[in-house]
Motif scaffolding. Sequence first.
Motif, mmCIF file in Angstrom:
data_model
loop_
_atom_site.group_PDB
_atom_site.id
_atom_site.type_symbol
_atom_site.label_atom_id
_atom_site.label_comp_id
_atom_site.label_asym_id
_atom_site.label_seq_id
_atom_site.Cartn_x
_atom_site.Cartn_y
_atom_site.Cartn_z
ATOM 1 N N ASP A 1 0.809 -1.221 0.000
ATOM 2 C CA ASP A 1 0.000 0.000 0.000
ATOM 3 C C ASP A 1 0.838 1.265 0.000
ATOM 4 O OD1 ASP A 1 -2.420 -1.357 -0.055
ATOM 5 O OD2 ASP A 1 -2.553 -1.478 2.122
ATOM 6 N N PHE A 2 2.066 1.182 0.504
ATOM 7 C CA PHE A 2 2.948 2.354 0.573
ATOM 8 C C PHE A 2 4.333 1.981 0.054
ATOM 9 C CE2 PHE A 2 -0.382 3.164 3.653
ATOM 10 C CZ PHE A 2 -0.743 4.469 3.342
ATOM 11 N N PRO A 3 4.444 1.714 -1.253
ATOM 12 C CA PRO A 3 5.745 1.352 -1.827
ATOM 13 C C PRO A 3 6.670 2.561 -1.929
ATOM 14 C CG PRO A 3 4.125 1.580 -3.567
ATOM 15 C CD PRO A 3 3.374 1.753 -2.264
ATOM 16 N N LEU A 4 7.907 2.290 -2.298
ATOM 17 C CA LEU A 4 8.859 3.355 -2.563
ATOM 18 C C LEU A 4 8.509 4.043 -3.879
ATOM 19 C CD1 LEU A 4 12.178 1.460 -1.711
ATOM 20 C CD2 LEU A 4 10.906 3.038 -0.234
ATOM 21 N N PRO A 5 9.047 5.253 -4.113
ATOM 22 C CA PRO A 5 8.868 5.879 -5.430
ATOM 23 C C PRO A 5 9.338 4.929 -6.529
ATOM 24 C CG PRO A 5 9.805 7.451 -3.885
ATOM 25 C CD PRO A 5 9.792 6.117 -3.174
ATOM 26 N N GLY A 6 8.524 4.763 -7.527
ATOM 27 C CA GLY A 6 8.845 3.812 -8.579
ATOM 28 C C GLY A 6 8.157 2.478 -8.398
ATOM 29 N N GLY A 7 7.564 2.270 -7.227
ATOM 30 C CA GLY A 7 6.759 1.069 -7.023
ATOM 31 C C GLY A 7 7.442 -0.080 -6.321
ATOM 32 N N LYS A 8 8.752 0.023 -6.051
ATOM 33 C CA LYS A 8 9.449 -1.075 -5.383
ATOM 34 C C LYS A 8 8.985 -1.170 -3.932
ATOM 35 C CE LYS A 8 14.091 -2.907 -4.569
ATOM 36 N NZ LYS A 8 15.555 -2.679 -4.728
ATOM 37 N N LEU A 9 8.893 -2.402 -3.442
ATOM 38 C CA LEU A 9 8.469 -2.591 -2.062
ATOM 39 C C LEU A 9 9.565 -2.116 -1.101
ATOM 40 C CD1 LEU A 9 6.767 -6.090 -2.345
ATOM 41 C CD2 LEU A 9 5.658 -3.866 -2.068
ATOM 42 N N PRO A 10 9.188 -1.472 0.003
ATOM 43 C CA PRO A 10 10.191 -0.941 0.924
ATOM 44 C C PRO A 10 10.952 -2.069 1.616
ATOM 45 C CG PRO A 10 7.991 -0.684 1.840
ATOM 46 C CD PRO A 10 7.807 -1.165 0.428
ATOM 47 N N PRO A 11 12.258 -1.940 1.757
ATOM 48 C CA PRO A 11 13.048 -3.011 2.365
ATOM 49 C C PRO A 11 12.803 -3.119 3.857
ATOM 50 C CG PRO A 11 14.424 -1.093 1.998
ATOM 51 C CD PRO A 11 13.095 -0.780 1.361
ATOM 52 N N TYR A 12 13.144 -4.280 4.389
ATOM 53 C CA TYR A 12 13.185 -4.494 5.832
ATOM 54 C C TYR A 12 14.626 -4.273 6.277
ATOM 55 C CZ TYR A 12 8.586 -6.785 5.619
ATOM 56 O OH TYR A 12 7.251 -7.059 5.448
ATOM 57 N N PRO A 13 14.911 -3.222 7.062
ATOM 58 C CA PRO A 13 16.292 -2.957 7.474
ATOM 59 C C PRO A 13 16.869 -4.097 8.309
ATOM 60 C CG PRO A 13 14.891 -1.045 7.865
ATOM 61 C CD PRO A 13 13.981 -2.175 7.526
ATOM 62 N N GLU A 14 18.171 -4.249 8.243
ATOM 63 C CA GLU A 14 18.834 -5.334 8.965
ATOM 64 C C GLU A 14 18.599 -5.251 10.466
ATOM 65 O OE1 GLU A 14 20.413 -8.161 8.133
ATOM 66 O OE2 GLU A 14 19.663 -7.717 6.125
ATOM 67 N N ALA A 15 18.621 -4.034 11.030
ATOM 68 C CA ALA A 15 18.379 -3.898 12.471
ATOM 69 C C ALA A 15 16.988 -4.389 12.837
ATOM 70 C CB ALA A 15 18.551 -2.442 12.897
ATOM 71 N N GLN A 16 16.041 -4.146 11.972
ATOM 72 C CA GLN A 16 14.671 -4.592 12.222
ATOM 73 C C GLN A 16 14.577 -6.114 12.164
ATOM 74 O OE1 GLN A 16 11.691 -3.717 9.128
ATOM 75 N NE2 GLN A 16 10.394 -2.854 10.749
ATOM 76 N N ILE A 17 15.171 -6.724 11.145
ATOM 77 C CA ILE A 17 15.120 -8.183 11.012
ATOM 78 C C ILE A 17 15.870 -8.850 12.159
ATOM 79 C CG2 ILE A 17 15.827 -10.132 9.582
ATOM 80 C CD1 ILE A 17 13.310 -8.607 8.648
ATOM 81 N N ALA A 18 16.984 -8.258 12.588
ATOM 82 C CA ALA A 18 17.708 -8.815 13.737
ATOM 83 C C ALA A 18 16.815 -8.813 14.977
ATOM 84 C CB ALA A 18 18.986 -8.020 13.990
ATOM 85 N N ALA A 19 16.045 -7.749 15.165
ATOM 86 C CA ALA A 19 15.144 -7.683 16.318
ATOM 87 C C ALA A 19 14.001 -8.684 16.182
ATOM 88 C CB ALA A 19 14.596 -6.267 16.463
#
Length: 240
Positions: free
Chosen positions: A96-114
């Motif tokens: 619903d809220f992709p990056l400009p250009g339509g790419k899906l926003p990444p999951y940052p490494e700090a977030q995935i580690a948590a």
Amino acid sequence: MRLDETPGPNHDERHHKVDLLVLHYTGMQSGQAALDRMRDPEAKVSAHYMVWEDGRVCRLVNEDRRAWHAGVSSWQGDEDLNSRSVGIEIVNGGHDFPLPGGKLPPYPEAQIAAVIDLSKGIIARHCIPQARVTGHSDIAPTRKIDPGEHFPWEQLADAGLGLWPAEAAGAGCVWMGGDPGGLNRQLGAIGYDLSDIPAALRAFQRRFMADTITGMADARTLRRLAQVAEAYSAASSPQA
């Protein structure tokens, strides 16, 4: 992992033992918007935890209570998954809220580690089987597509969370031995609801074949399905 207490009102009594972990993305414009919604009694939605992009974790509902995150859903024949599960919302705008250009926003490494750290503790506390580490799209394939094809399931499996059999190479078609129910049985062996087979196949592909989300049973999908079903069947067997 930093844990902040941000209690919300949207929870009630459990009716089953916890044996399932469900991962979601928030799918909203910001983490604060998602947190505010889960703490709004009028919204009637919640999760046990929310993980911010920088790895901070909010606890909204204690694990002994039934948070309202799964909705109408099923997994491996079970329903009332809110009663059976712990739910983690991961801050990510998703589809619903992709990056400009339509790419899906990444999951940052700090977030995935948590997420990994938090999930390991939940699994240990409740003895959750690896075959019951799920995404929202797994348990509600006709309604939901989160945490999305951009979620790093293989990385989680490498950390001991969930199953990820290596994808075998090969160009040949997988033959089901003339049994038209073979595909259904394999999807069911993993845990998917079979009321809408194309939706179940899309959910399977979204998790295990992120570059091929068609809902079609092509040769590669059938190969991958056979591998994953075998791994889930082995993990669910009494000796596993």
